[in-house]
Motif scaffolding. Structure first.
Motif, PDB file in Angstrom:
ATOM      1  N   LEU A  80     -42.208   0.189  35.471  1.00 22.94           N
ATOM      2  CA  LEU A  80     -42.924   1.458  35.480  1.00 22.94           C
ATOM      3  C   LEU A  80     -43.420   1.814  36.884  1.00 22.94           C
ATOM      4  CD1 LEU A  80     -44.941   1.159  32.130  1.00 22.94           C
ATOM      5  CD2 LEU A  80     -42.921   2.559  32.571  1.00 22.94           C
ATOM      6  N   GLU A  81     -43.789   0.811  37.659  1.00 26.13           N
ATOM      7  CA  GLU A  81     -44.199   1.069  39.043  1.00 26.13           C
ATOM      8  C   GLU A  81     -43.035   1.611  39.872  1.00 26.13           C
ATOM      9  OE1 GLU A  81     -47.789  -2.111  39.968  1.00 26.13           O
ATOM     10  OE2 GLU A  81     -45.703  -2.812  40.084  1.00 26.13           O
ATOM     11  N   ARG A  90     -39.419  17.340  31.388  1.00 26.90           N
ATOM     12  CA  ARG A  90     -39.889  17.578  30.031  1.00 26.90           C
ATOM     13  C   ARG A  90     -38.991  16.860  29.030  1.00 26.90           C
ATOM     14  NH1 ARG A  90     -41.051  23.653  28.875  1.00 26.90           N
ATOM     15  NH2 ARG A  90     -42.932  23.093  30.034  1.00 26.90           N
ATOM     16  N   THR A  91     -39.613  16.224  28.036  1.00 26.25           N
ATOM     17  CA  THR A  91     -38.855  15.463  27.052  1.00 26.25           C
ATOM     18  C   THR A  91     -39.467  15.604  25.666  1.00 26.25           C
ATOM     19  OG1 THR A  91     -38.314  13.206  26.330  1.00 26.25           O
ATOM     20  CG2 THR A  91     -40.134  13.446  27.850  1.00 26.25           C
ATOM     21  N   ASP A  92     -38.613  15.649  24.640  1.00 24.35           N
ATOM     22  CA  ASP A  92     -39.091  15.766  23.258  1.00 24.35           C
ATOM     23  C   ASP A  92     -39.723  14.469  22.760  1.00 24.35           C
ATOM     24  OD1 ASP A  92     -38.090  18.289  23.372  1.00 24.35           O
ATOM     25  OD2 ASP A  92     -36.388  17.943  22.032  1.00 24.35           O
ATOM     26  N   ALA A 428     -49.002  13.546  29.479  1.00 26.45           N
ATOM     27  CA  ALA A 428     -48.432  13.046  30.734  1.00 26.45           C
ATOM     28  C   ALA A 428     -48.116  11.560  30.662  1.00 26.45           C
ATOM     29  CB  ALA A 428     -49.398  13.315  31.889  1.00 26.45           C
ATOM     30  N   THR A 429     -48.904  10.804  29.911  1.00 24.16           N
ATOM     31  CA  THR A 429     -48.679   9.363  29.805  1.00 24.16           C
ATOM     32  C   THR A 429     -47.326   9.067  29.172  1.00 24.16           C
ATOM     33  OG1 THR A 429     -51.049   8.935  29.642  1.00 24.16           O
ATOM     34  CG2 THR A 429     -49.577   7.229  28.792  1.00 24.16           C
ATOM     35  N   VAL A 430     -47.037   9.733  28.058  1.00 21.07           N
ATOM     36  CA  VAL A 430     -45.762   9.529  27.370  1.00 21.07           C
ATOM     37  C   VAL A 430     -44.618  10.118  28.195  1.00 21.07           C
ATOM     38  CG1 VAL A 430     -44.471   9.933  25.246  1.00 21.07           C
ATOM     39  CG2 VAL A 430     -46.931   9.511  25.144  1.00 21.07           C
ATOM     40  N   SER A 435     -39.630   9.665  31.209  1.00 17.05           N
ATOM     41  CA  SER A 435     -38.859   9.970  32.414  1.00 17.05           C
ATOM     42  C   SER A 435     -38.424   8.690  33.107  1.00 17.05           C
ATOM     43  CB  SER A 435     -39.698  10.825  33.373  1.00 17.05           C
ATOM     44  OG  SER A 435     -39.980  12.096  32.830  1.00 17.05           O
ATOM     45  N   CYS A 436     -39.319   7.698  33.156  1.00 13.94           N
ATOM     46  CA  CYS A 436     -39.014   6.426  33.801  1.00 13.94           C
ATOM     47  C   CYS A 436     -37.859   5.726  33.095  1.00 13.94           C
ATOM     48  CB  CYS A 436     -40.272   5.548  33.797  1.00 13.94           C
ATOM     49  SG  CYS A 436     -40.097   4.035  34.770  1.00 13.94           S
TER      50      CYS A 436
END
Length: 443
Positions: A80-81, A90-92, A428-430, A435-436
């Motif tokens: 994640l770093e 943007r993601t569902d 934003a957390t999810v 995205s990562c």
């Protein structure tokens, strides 16, 4: 040896420097000898398809970085770093729970816009109705006293089902009130302002009662909270390019209400999408009432595959996510009824194994085995996790001790449980996690 004649024309030159009237066409004879070709394997880059055109500028802010930094050292933390520079999109997989309600008044225009900006591909409007049977966005039919300024408006406060009663500490009586959307008209509803959900039950005045925001939220962005009708939310979501997940809230008045039956209420919610020209493929209607979901499945085929059964059966005595005998109906029975998407609270899908790892519960395993898709609710709803996380993390409280564990929970839900999406009060957390991990972009 082969001889090849190459014709260099203005067409080729145009791609390099543009055509010119003075350019001459030159015919040359080029000699090509037999050559050994060495094939070198190059890793294929992973390409994430991000929609063109009106693709938004996603802004996650600093919270995801704070959570990742707070994680214990692990391969997940390292991964994640490595994503800190994005790209974010943007993601569902990321659903805005009541908007971005950790810091914005829930179910307001401001909260919805913030959720979309944070990468939520789907945003939620909880749906209830006013006394003139118009649909509006509120988490509960009777929460106006904790989520709006209705008590500060005397002429509307007088219409509340239960007027404000101050606390009486000497006799152990808490301050109370009950104000419902069904107490007022649509026009009156739209004069209200949203505030952060909360009430001070020790209050002796209305002003003090309304000053009840939990200390892990903030009132910094609560100076304006624009309430919305269901149709207004549809127009806004359509404009922002996000999908929609309306939840039909259980009425807290007797049905039929002024001639409107429960089925008419359920149908009215879907009809407003049709009236607004929104395709059913962009709508995930939800309800805790299984009969509502079965009604949509049986009478609205266009919406059937995306209808979501919100599972609140943990409120029933004896419910145990590790014991299938306590789930009625069973997972197979839900599938037989046409249910395709099941949405339980986070804790019901997780448990702890003998090595203190967070793993899927029997409930989650059986749901996936039966062919059900799963949606989890709701991340970042309980406040800081240093004390076990409260309701949403109760099944894994023994291994939860810091906010960074939230990312571990997301990872297990995504990779081990296999949920299709996660509701979050701070999308934003999810979105960062999705995205990562190069999850599909919202289209």
């Amino acid at each position: 040896m082969k001889r090849i004649t190459l014709l260099t024309s203005c067409i080729l030159l145009a791609t390099l420097a543009g055509c010119d009237d003075d350019v001459k066409i030159v015919e040359k004879e080029v000699v090509v000898t037999n050559t050994e070709v060495e094939v070198v394997e190059v890793p294929t880059p992973v390409i994430v398809e991000v929609p063109n055109g009106n693709a938004p500028d996603i802004q996650l802010g600093t919270r995801p970085y704070y959570l990742v930094n707070d994680m214990s050292d692990s391969a997940l933390k390292t991964q994640l770093e490595s994503c800190k520079e994005g790209p974010f999109y943007r993601t569902d997989f990321s659903i805005g729970h009541r908007g971005a309600s950790m810091q914005y008044p829930e179910h307001t225009k401001e909260a919805y816009i913030a959720a979309a900006r944070m990468g939520a591909g789907i945003v939620e409007c909880d749906v209830t109705f006013t006394n003139d049977k118009e649909l509006v966005c509120r988490h509960s039919q009777c929460d106006l006293h904790t989520t709006t300024n209705i008590l500060a408006i005397p002429e509307l406060a007088a219409k509340c089902s239960v007027p404000f009663t101050p606390a009486d500490p000497a006799n152990g009586i808490a301050a109370s009130a009950k104000c419902c959307t069904s107490d007022i008209s649509l026009a009156e509803f739209l004069t209200l302002e949203g505030k952060m959900d909360g009430a001070n039950t020790n209050a002796t005045t209305v002003a003090d009662y309304m000053d009840g925001t939990p200390n892990w939220r903030t009132d910094l962005y609560a100076t304006q909270g624009t309430l919305m009708t269901h149709k207004q939310s549809i127009a806004l979501f359509n404009e922002m390019g996000v999908k929609m997940t309306p939840e039909l809230k259980s009425p807290q008045v007797s049905m039929p209400f002024n001639g409107m039956t429960q089925e008419q209420y359920a149908q009215k919610m879907l009809d407003e999408y049709t009236q607004m020209g929104v395709p059913a493929s962009k709508v995930y209607p939800q309800s805790f009432n299984l009969n509502d979901v079965k009604y949509w499945i049986n009478t609205n085929p266009d919406f059937a595959d995306k209808s979501v059964y919100l599972d609140g059966r943990d409120s029933e005595a004896g419910f145990d996510p590790s014991n299938p005998q306590t789930w009625q109906p069973s997972m197979d029975e839900l599938v037989a009824d046409g249910v395709k998407i099941l949405a339980p609270p986070i804790w019901m899908m997780l448990t702890i194994d003998s090595e203190s790892n967070i793993v899927p519960s029997q409930y989650a395993i059986d749901a996936k085995t039966a062919g059900l898709e799963l949606i989890a609710w709701s991340l970042e709803r309980s406040g800081p996790l240093n004390d076990g996380g409260g309701y949403y993390y109760q099944s894994i409280a023994d291994v939860i001790d810091n906010d960074g564990d939230m990312m571990t929970v997301v990872d297990v839900l995504a990779k081990d449980v296999g949920v299709m999406a996660i509701f979050s009060d701070w999308p934003a957390t999810v979105s960062y996690y999705a995205s990562c991990n190069k999850m599909p972009a919202s289209i």
